[in-house]
Design a protein around this motif. Sequence first.
Motif, mmCIF file in Angstrom:
data_model
loop_
_atom_site.group_PDB
_atom_site.id
_atom_site.type_symbol
_atom_site.label_atom_id
_atom_site.label_comp_id
_atom_site.label_asym_id
_atom_site.label_seq_id
_atom_site.Cartn_x
_atom_site.Cartn_y
_atom_site.Cartn_z
ATOM 1 N N UNK A 155 1.169 -1.000 0.125
ATOM 2 C CA UNK A 155 -0.045 -0.228 0.469
ATOM 3 C C UNK A 155 1.141 1.105 0.171
ATOM 4 N N UNK A 156 0.366 2.118 -0.583
ATOM 5 C CA UNK A 156 1.150 3.501 -0.909
ATOM 6 C C UNK A 156 0.486 4.783 -0.481
ATOM 7 N N UNK A 157 0.575 5.571 0.546
ATOM 8 C CA UNK A 157 1.118 7.457 -0.329
ATOM 9 C C UNK A 157 1.200 7.638 -0.444
ATOM 10 N N UNK A 158 0.785 8.335 -1.259
ATOM 11 C CA UNK A 158 1.757 9.264 -2.248
ATOM 12 C C UNK A 158 1.224 10.271 -2.465
ATOM 13 N N UNK A 159 2.306 10.795 -2.665
ATOM 14 C CA UNK A 159 2.305 13.374 -2.792
ATOM 15 C C UNK A 159 2.574 12.983 -4.661
ATOM 16 N N UNK A 160 2.203 13.944 -5.099
ATOM 17 C CA UNK A 160 2.088 14.554 -6.182
ATOM 18 C C UNK A 160 3.351 15.107 -6.408
ATOM 19 N N UNK A 161 3.436 15.801 -6.008
ATOM 20 C CA UNK A 161 4.390 17.178 -6.558
ATOM 21 C C UNK A 161 5.404 17.250 -5.410
ATOM 22 N N UNK A 162 6.496 16.522 -6.188
ATOM 23 C CA UNK A 162 8.107 16.094 -5.281
ATOM 24 C C UNK A 162 9.117 16.226 -6.349
ATOM 25 N N UNK B 201 4.930 10.488 -12.381
ATOM 26 C CA UNK B 201 5.545 9.238 -12.630
ATOM 27 C C UNK B 201 5.741 8.774 -11.979
ATOM 28 N N UNK B 202 5.422 7.984 -10.844
ATOM 29 C CA UNK B 202 5.048 6.930 -10.504
ATOM 30 C C UNK B 202 4.365 6.108 -10.596
ATOM 31 N N UNK B 203 3.437 7.053 -10.550
ATOM 32 C CA UNK B 203 1.740 6.206 -11.466
ATOM 33 C C UNK B 203 1.994 5.328 -12.353
ATOM 34 N N UNK B 204 2.807 6.788 -13.358
ATOM 35 C CA UNK B 204 2.709 5.805 -14.732
ATOM 36 C C UNK B 204 3.831 4.517 -14.900
ATOM 37 N N UNK B 205 4.407 5.011 -13.555
ATOM 38 C CA UNK B 205 5.829 3.792 -14.049
ATOM 39 C C UNK B 205 5.368 2.628 -13.009
ATOM 40 N N UNK B 206 4.752 2.495 -12.523
ATOM 41 C CA UNK B 206 3.662 1.538 -12.018
ATOM 42 C C UNK B 206 2.993 0.496 -13.015
ATOM 43 N N UNK B 207 2.381 1.117 -13.508
ATOM 44 C CA UNK B 207 1.397 0.774 -14.704
ATOM 45 C C UNK B 207 2.156 -0.017 -15.803
ATOM 46 N N UNK C 73 -6.965 15.359 -9.743
ATOM 47 C CA UNK C 73 -7.958 14.038 -9.259
ATOM 48 C C UNK C 73 -7.738 12.847 -10.558
ATOM 49 N N UNK C 74 -8.507 13.923 -11.220
ATOM 50 C CA UNK C 74 -8.661 13.178 -12.717
ATOM 51 C C UNK C 74 -7.755 12.295 -12.860
ATOM 52 N N UNK C 75 -6.844 12.564 -13.446
ATOM 53 C CA UNK C 75 -5.209 12.273 -13.714
ATOM 54 C C UNK C 75 -5.132 11.455 -13.554
ATOM 55 N N UNK C 76 -5.376 11.528 -11.417
ATOM 56 C CA UNK C 76 -4.263 9.900 -10.708
ATOM 57 C C UNK C 76 -5.149 8.839 -10.685
ATOM 58 N N UNK C 77 -6.298 9.022 -11.086
ATOM 59 C CA UNK C 77 -7.352 8.043 -11.004
ATOM 60 C C UNK C 77 -7.535 7.242 -12.154
ATOM 61 N N UNK C 78 -7.961 7.827 -13.315
ATOM 62 C CA UNK C 78 -6.719 7.775 -14.579
ATOM 63 C C UNK C 78 -5.618 6.733 -14.592
ATOM 64 N N UNK C 79 -4.591 7.285 -14.426
ATOM 65 C CA UNK C 79 -3.492 6.635 -14.247
ATOM 66 C C UNK C 79 -3.594 5.092 -13.071
ATOM 67 N N UNK C 80 -4.324 4.897 -12.218
ATOM 68 C CA UNK C 80 -4.566 3.669 -11.648
ATOM 69 C C UNK C 80 -4.545 4.007 -10.264
#
Length: 332
Positions: A49-56, A63-69, A89-96
């Motif tokens: 389970x990952x609790x993930x920030x966006x702006x880093x 980029x993490x979500x895309x790499x996981x996929x 919000x829409x983009x991160x849900x679309x990325x998984x």
Amino acid sequence: MIALLVCDDSMMARKQLIRSLPADWPVSITQATHGQEAMQAIRQGLGQVVLLDLTMPVMDGYEVLAALRTEGLAAKVVVVSGDVQEEAMRRVLELGALAFIKKPAEPDILRQTLERLNLLGQPAKPDDVPLRPAFELKVNFRDALREITNVAMGRAAALLAKVLGVFVELPVPSVNIFEVSELHMTLADAQRGERYSALCQGFIGDGIAGEALLLFHDSEIADIGRLFKWQPKDERDVSEMLLDLASILIGACLSGISEQIDVRFSQGHPQLLGLHSSIESLITVNKQRWRKTLAVEISYSLEGHDVHFDLLLLFTEDSIQRLTYKINYLMN
């Protein structure tokens, strides 16, 4: 035992998030300070389970979500971010991602989200829950102020995105203490040769005071006008448009900061410092009012448009002690 990964570049954010975890959730916790570290941990099995920030920096949450996929890794990701734009919000849900929680995460909302996603499992007895990180090191003042600003600028971006119908790309804000000469050199070096229009707005509350300085590249004013569906006919129209934009960005950002540190700011009216001026002339004219200052710098960009503007929050030297107290109170 669940392998939980908490990924955020801010120690303050990680501390707040880990404190908000359900006390009966049996997790072993790994921390990462950016996406590249997070990916390494996930590949090692430390991020079921990952609790993930966006702006880093280095590698952001998108980029993490895309790499996981791409790599086919099965981590279950909940994004916890200060970027509350609807498009984010829409983009991160679309990325998984399985869910989105806005910063700072409320313990009740975090628990409800984990329950809804069936990530909590059976509650454990206190003795069966591993000790959480003690965070013996104090959170660095600059790190804490950067994280508070990160949350505030996310709210300002969401409002700007709604008004202009754009997606706002957010940076990691920078926090520095400058003598006015250093502020002059830093800005002049970064913006060499460009012409700017600038506005400032004073603020004060509970022993904390300063000015917000908003800089617009002159070459982009026409593009800003198109986004506002406004064609300025003269300098007066340009001034009015920029004052409207300043009210949106500065007002929302200061409101976000004030809510977090429990301070009510009184704000002056935005004032135009100059149209089509150089950074050198702006600093020279205003060096008496800025002197030694705590500067928080945020550079906004609008996706798909060649539009960028810089927001600097310039706190007076006398405000630093009170800010430190408020931040320490927030953390403890």
